[in-house]
Design an enzyme around this catalytic site. Sequence first.
Site, PDB file in Angstrom:
ATOM      1  N   TYR A 154       0.838  -1.213   0.000  1.00  0.00           N
ATOM      2  CA  TYR A 154       0.000   0.000   0.000  1.00  0.00           C
ATOM      3  C   TYR A 154       0.874   1.266   0.000  1.00  0.00           C
ATOM      4  O   TYR A 154       0.628   2.197  -0.772  1.00  0.00           O
ATOM      5  CB  TYR A 154      -0.904  -0.042   1.232  1.00  0.00           C
ATOM      6  N   LYS A 158       1.068   4.163  -2.834  1.00  0.00           N
ATOM      7  CA  LYS A 158       0.701   5.552  -2.552  1.00  0.00           C
ATOM      8  C   LYS A 158       1.886   6.507  -2.742  1.00  0.00           C
ATOM      9  O   LYS A 158       1.697   7.675  -3.096  1.00  0.00           O
ATOM     10  CB  LYS A 158       0.117   5.665  -1.134  1.00  0.00           C
TER      11      LYS A 158
HETATM   12  P1  NAP Z   1     -13.268   2.315   1.078  1.00  0.00           P
HETATM   13  O1  NAP Z   1     -14.288   2.820   2.008  1.00  0.00           O
HETATM   14  O2  NAP Z   1     -12.761   0.922   1.231  1.00  0.00           O
HETATM   15  O3  NAP Z   1     -13.813   2.510  -0.428  1.00  0.00           O
HETATM   16  C1  NAP Z   1     -13.025   2.116  -1.495  1.00  0.00           C
HETATM   17  C2  NAP Z   1     -13.671   2.540  -2.784  1.00  0.00           C
HETATM   18  O4  NAP Z   1     -12.800   2.145  -3.862  1.00  0.00           O
HETATM   19  C3  NAP Z   1     -15.007   1.853  -3.018  1.00  0.00           C
HETATM   20  O5  NAP Z   1     -15.886   2.774  -3.603  1.00  0.00           O
HETATM   21  C4  NAP Z   1     -14.660   0.756  -4.000  1.00  0.00           C
HETATM   22  O6  NAP Z   1     -15.709   0.445  -4.888  1.00  0.00           O
HETATM   23  C5  NAP Z   1     -13.551   1.404  -4.810  1.00  0.00           C
HETATM   24  N1  NAP Z   1     -12.729   0.429  -5.503  1.00  0.00           N
HETATM   25  C6  NAP Z   1     -11.953  -0.554  -4.969  1.00  0.00           C
HETATM   26  N2  NAP Z   1     -11.373  -1.257  -5.951  1.00  0.00           N
HETATM   27  C7  NAP Z   1     -11.773  -0.696  -7.123  1.00  0.00           C
HETATM   28  C8  NAP Z   1     -11.508  -0.967  -8.490  1.00  0.00           C
HETATM   29  N3  NAP Z   1     -10.715  -1.989  -8.838  1.00  0.00           N
HETATM   30  N4  NAP Z   1     -12.081  -0.190  -9.430  1.00  0.00           N
HETATM   31  C9  NAP Z   1     -12.912   0.816  -9.083  1.00  0.00           C
HETATM   32  N5  NAP Z   1     -13.212   1.122  -7.811  1.00  0.00           N
HETATM   33  C10 NAP Z   1     -12.653   0.366  -6.839  1.00  0.00           C
HETATM   34  O7  NAP Z   1     -11.973   3.250   1.087  1.00  0.00           O
HETATM   35  P2  NAP Z   1     -11.769   4.754   1.581  1.00  0.00           P
HETATM   36  O8  NAP Z   1     -11.282   4.697   2.968  1.00  0.00           O
HETATM   37  O9  NAP Z   1     -12.943   5.570   1.236  1.00  0.00           O
HETATM   38  O10 NAP Z   1     -10.503   5.147   0.679  1.00  0.00           O
HETATM   39  C11 NAP Z   1     -10.627   5.903  -0.507  1.00  0.00           C
HETATM   40  C12 NAP Z   1      -9.230   6.291  -0.975  1.00  0.00           C
HETATM   41  O11 NAP Z   1      -8.571   7.028   0.051  1.00  0.00           O
HETATM   42  C13 NAP Z   1      -8.341   5.083  -1.268  1.00  0.00           C
HETATM   43  O12 NAP Z   1      -7.488   5.368  -2.353  1.00  0.00           O
HETATM   44  C14 NAP Z   1      -7.531   4.952   0.009  1.00  0.00           C
HETATM   45  O13 NAP Z   1      -6.307   4.302  -0.215  1.00  0.00           O
HETATM   46  C15 NAP Z   1      -7.342   6.405   0.374  1.00  0.00           C
HETATM   47  N6  NAP Z   1      -7.034   6.634   1.781  1.00  0.00           N
HETATM   48  C16 NAP Z   1      -7.890   6.261   2.754  1.00  0.00           C
HETATM   49  C17 NAP Z   1      -7.549   6.492   4.079  1.00  0.00           C
HETATM   50  C18 NAP Z   1      -8.440   6.121   5.223  1.00  0.00           C
HETATM   51  O14 NAP Z   1      -8.009   6.275   6.357  1.00  0.00           O
HETATM   52  N7  NAP Z   1      -9.664   5.663   5.001  1.00  0.00           N
HETATM   53  C19 NAP Z   1      -6.327   7.087   4.380  1.00  0.00           C
HETATM   54  C20 NAP Z   1      -5.471   7.454   3.352  1.00  0.00           C
HETATM   55  C21 NAP Z   1      -5.848   7.222   2.046  1.00  0.00           C
HETATM   56  P3  NAP Z   1     -16.577  -0.925  -4.791  1.00  0.00           P
HETATM   57  O15 NAP Z   1     -17.041  -1.027  -3.390  1.00  0.00           O
HETATM   58  O16 NAP Z   1     -17.649  -0.709  -5.790  1.00  0.00           O
HETATM   59  O17 NAP Z   1     -15.652  -2.035  -5.165  1.00  0.00           O
END
Ligand code: NAP
Length: 246
Positions: A154, A158
Amino acid sequence: MLEGKIALVTGASRGIGKAIALTLAEQGAVVVVNYNGSQEKAQEVVREITEAGGKASLSQCNVADFAATEEMIKNIIKEYGALDILVNNAGITRDNLILKMKEEDFDAVLDINLKGAFNTIKHASRQMLKQKSGKIINISSVSGILGNAGQANYSASKAGVIGLTKSVARELSSRQINVNAVAPGFIDTDMTQAMTEQAKEEMSSQIPFGRCGQAQEVADVVAFLASEKAAYITGQVISVDGGLAI
Ligand code: NAP
């Protein structure tokens, strides 16, 4: 603020992507809500936007699939005649210590988090260059800046997103296309809900602000970067992390 702009948000069915889609729509953008597997949740996001008086459509596509992303972006341009804002938010985790990390878990995370962003940028930038305008916002992570034990795949993906952002920002700068990254810290979504209570407490205790962030706090920064208010910002990584990466 984003009246009439056409925006694609990848991974907009849940979490941060959902908040970004709702916020861009609230500010007047027409939002294409991309998802991979969560069809009903993505439909619900489109419903929420239209019920609030905004415009949105649905697009199923695995961002790791090069040909499918090309098709998705072609269809957006066919339907709306433009693509003004691209938010690469889709992402997954497959955490494990390096000794236990399986090759397929490394590949899956890199394919979605990094190559997925390459795929959409590659196809969207052609249109943005023609338009001589566009905003690309890539969601990176504090893990891509600091590294994180158990997240070699990861963190690499990133950190890769940051390199991708800076390189593409340089390449597209001659046409005034802004390319930036947002690096969230510990945000309350399904992704972090999957962590153990102990891991969550340990993480929160390291955050100078002493709390995890909300998806809306990331979405507001993305909306700013997508707007003309951020016209002179490119190639930057904006941390939204309560001070975690200080
Ligand atoms: P999440 O709740 O797990 O949601 C992930 C989203 O990505 C879902 O809408 C999922 O869609 C979509 N997704 C996964 N695989 C995919 C693919 N192959 N093609 C298209 N869509 C896909 O994650 P989140 O926490 O909101 O994170 C969103 C972004 O922020 C990510 O890039 C994550 O790495 C980043 N981020 C998150 C955090 C945190 O603390 N939450 C921190 C730093 C960065 P489906 O459900 O339809 O598969």
